[in-house]
Scaffold this active site. Structure first.
Site, PDB file in Angstrom:
ATOM      1  N   LYS B 157      75.617 -39.078  36.762  1.00  0.00           N
ATOM      2  CA  LYS B 157      76.933 -39.299  37.364  1.00  0.00           C
ATOM      3  C   LYS B 157      77.812 -38.063  37.259  1.00  0.00           C
ATOM      4  CE  LYS B 157      78.779 -43.619  36.680  1.00  0.00           C
ATOM      5  NZ  LYS B 157      79.150 -44.804  35.862  1.00  0.00           N
ATOM      6  N   LYS B 200      72.842 -44.891  30.897  1.00  0.00           N
ATOM      7  CA  LYS B 200      71.764 -45.861  31.047  1.00  0.00           C
ATOM      8  C   LYS B 200      71.980 -46.656  32.339  1.00  0.00           C
ATOM      9  CE  LYS B 200      68.417 -48.619  29.566  1.00  0.00           C
ATOM     10  NZ  LYS B 200      67.066 -48.050  29.647  1.00  0.00           N
ATOM     11  N   ARG B 291      96.046 -56.832  34.077  1.00  0.00           N
ATOM     12  CA  ARG B 291      96.843 -57.591  35.050  1.00  0.00           C
ATOM     13  C   ARG B 291      96.241 -58.984  35.181  1.00  0.00           C
ATOM     14  NH1 ARG B 291      92.518 -57.385  38.620  1.00  0.00           N
ATOM     15  NH2 ARG B 291      91.579 -55.341  38.776  1.00  0.00           N
ATOM     16  N   ARG B 337      86.109 -66.778  47.910  1.00  0.00           N
ATOM     17  CA  ARG B 337      87.153 -65.999  48.579  1.00  0.00           C
ATOM     18  C   ARG B 337      86.989 -66.103  50.081  1.00  0.00           C
ATOM     19  NH1 ARG B 337      88.327 -60.498  45.150  1.00  0.00           N
ATOM     20  NH2 ARG B 337      87.949 -61.374  43.070  1.00  0.00           N
TER      21      ARG B 337
END
Lengths: 137, 451
Positions: B157, B200, B291, B337
């Site tokens: 990454k 990983k 939140r 949703r």
């Protein structure tokens, strides 16, 4: 802007149009220009049952006006001396400012013209897009 | 308690907060953009201010106009909802500077959890397991050494990365040199920073998150977990449930314990969610959301706790009115949703006018929505139209109830996820419980293949 959004915006302007008693109003805000017109044949069909007589419609004037609206949410502070209806503006000038968190957001006439409506009073809270002045060019 | 709260959001969550405030006897002030003038959240509030044009950067993210509306209308607190300014520490600070209570954690905690590296470090210090990996690796050889230590498969990454750029899956040592070179080049091109680290790679883990509440007096409780593994290929959640099905009781208890320990360690206050990846008996902290979350109703329905009211009470300085021993979940809840998007076309968002809107009702069904027949779906925002939530004594009864509810639902004018989700509920693998985050993407990939 999509047509739907313009429609929503135009509905809000229709209120200002009715209040000022004009035939049409044109609003420019940099990105968009919206014109709202009063229907020319607006004679309502009278119901047959007895209802209180409607007040005579205000005479409509076929004039083009620019509505200057607020870009911010804040408190109106009118220029001194205050701009009044009927006043001629022979130069671009500051009409008021809208105070937001202590910052003065100037409201200018964007050129010369004839002030045909002042929609707000000193110290009035205004929202985004709220009509402040109408100026005939 | 507060007298008047400004709701700095739109859509169903603005309406949800409005309801909580009114039930607590608190007056409300809505904000809206030009495009939302006719939305239900505006209609139900006691006062409303237009704060800008359609694009969110100029309206729902317009901090000066929002704070100004709160001050003009005499509010004493602001609820940010989710999205928009909900995890913006600067907004919380500015609100406080103007004497407005921000209904959420402190700006310092929002900042710490918002920075992924800081959050990971703080969680490690608190003893929370995080994804095994390295710091920046300087070469392919170093990457190989790390990968062999933690075991293949691994993920390369970019440290400056985002949106999948500069990211490569590596399943075997032989793939490493090519993956390293391409990831580095991509990161360099995208972010002008080619530095990589190794993590990983978890294959098809489950996304399980734990809801916590913490008051300002040291009271901390968890309200169990939610399973949000049914995600679109874009990683957006589509179906959520509580509790997580087919979860080992020991693992469940461990997740709850980790969540409350971490909440105390970072001195968290208000409602929060710790997200974990779960693979077999391994648990790894992913991030903490500071939140209220979209999927909070599934927790509310099985615990009988109003999370938004608790947020408001906590922000007003009240102590939690219960301890962990008072909290017992009952039954199973599932949320679908309803988004204005086309499941047959990569979930492309749709805008337009809703010609027909009929939502379900009856026993065990809750619908949170801001739309109605004739309402306009503007192109500027999140495509969620509604959340349909079903609760039952068991997972199976909740699913059956949801299938019934989705069958009653009629939304016309834009494409929605209703029928697609109903189909998913009937899938054998989903029915068995415990699918991973890779389940829906692989199902979609199989469907896309020509027969």
């Amino acid at each position: 802007m999509t047509e739907d959004v313009i429609a929503v915006r135009a509905r809000a302007l229709a209120g200002a149009l009715a209040e000022a008693g004009f035939a049409r109003l044109r609003v420019r805000d940099g990105e968009t220009e919206i014109e709202v017109r009063r229907a020319s044949h607006s004679a309502p069909v009278r119901p047959s049952c007895a209802v209180p007589a409607e007040p005579a419609p205000r005479p409509t004037v076929e004039r083009m006006a620019d509505v200057i609206s607020s870009d911010v949410v804040g408190i109106v502070r009118l220029a001194r001396p205050a701009i009044v209806e009927g006043q001629e503006l022979d130069e671009d000038r500051e009409l008021a400012f809208v105070e937001t968190l202590g910052i003065r957001n100037p409201v200018r006439s964007r050129g010369t013209g004839h002030v045909i409506a002042v929609f707000v009073t000193e110290g009035q809270p205004v929202e985004y897009g709220q009509a402040l002045f109408a100026i005939e060019r | 308690m507060f007298k008047k709260v400004l709701i700095a959001n739109r859509g169903e969550i603005a309406l949800r907060i409005n309801r909580a405030c009114h039930e607590l006897g608190i007056a409300t002030v809505a904000i809206f953009s030009d495009a939302d003038r006719a939305s239900l959240h505006v209609r139900h509030a006691d006062e409303a201010f237009c704060v800008g044009p359609g694009p969110a950067t100029r309206s729902y993210l317009n901090i000066p106009n929002i704070i100004s509306a709160a001050l003009i209308s005499g509010c004493d607190a602001i609820h940010p909802g989710y999205g928009f300014l909900a995890e913006n520490a600067r907004f919380a600070e500015i609100a406080a500077d103007h004497g407005l209570t921000f209904i959420g954690p402190t700006p310092a905690v929002i900042n710490a959890m918002g920075d992924k590296a800081t959050a990971k470090r703080l969680m490690q210090e608190a003893g929370v397991p995080t994804t095994p990996g390295s710091g920046i690796v300087a070469s392919v050889d170093e990457a190989r050494t790390v990968a062999e230590q933690i075991g293949f498969p691994v993920l390369l990454k970019a440290t400056a990365g985002g949106g999948g750029k500069g990211m490569r899956e590596v399943h075997a040592p032989a793939e490493l040199p090519t993956a390293y070179a391409t990831a580095q080049a991509e990161a360099e091109a995208s972010f002008k920073d080619g530095r990589l680290y190794v993590e990983k790679l978890m294959v098809n883990p489950r996304h399980i998150e734990v809801q916590v509440l913490a008051d300002e007096h040291g009271g901390v409780v968890h309200l169990g977990e939610r399973d949000c593994s049914v995600q679109k290929p874009s990683h957006q959640k589509l179906i959520e449930e509580a509790p997580a099905a087919e979860l080992d009781p020991g693992l469940r208890a461990r997740l709850h314990h980790i969540a409350t320990t971490a909440t105390r360690a970072v001195r968290y206050t208000n409602a929060g969610t710790l997200e974990f990846l779960v693979s077999g008996s391994d648990v790894y902290f992913m991030e903490m959301n500071t939140r209220i979350q979209v999927e909070h109703p599934v927790t509310e329905l099985i615990y009988g706790v109003d999370l938004v009211k608790e947020q408001i009470r906590i922000a007003a300085g009240e102590s939690l009115g219960f301890t962990q021993d008072d909290l017992h979940p009952h039954g199973h809840a599932i949320e679908v949703r309803v988004n204005a998007e086309d499941p047959e076309n990569n979930f492309a968002p749709a805008a337009g006018t809703l010609t027909t809107v009929v939502f379900p009702g009856g026993p065990g069904i809750r619908v949170d929505t801001h739309v109605y027949g004739g309402s306009i779906v503007p192109p500027f925002y999140d495509s969620m139209l509604a959340k349909i939530v079903a609760v039952g004594r068991t997972r199976e009864s909740a699913i059956l109830r949801m299938e019934r509810a989705l069958g009653e639902t009629r939304i016309e004018g834009v494409k929605t996820t209703v029928d697609f989700c109903r189909e998913l509920l009937g899938d054998e693998r989903f029915r068995a419980g415990g699918v991973g985050v890779g389940w829906l993407p692989s199902l979609l990939a199989r469907r896309a293949q020509p027969v």
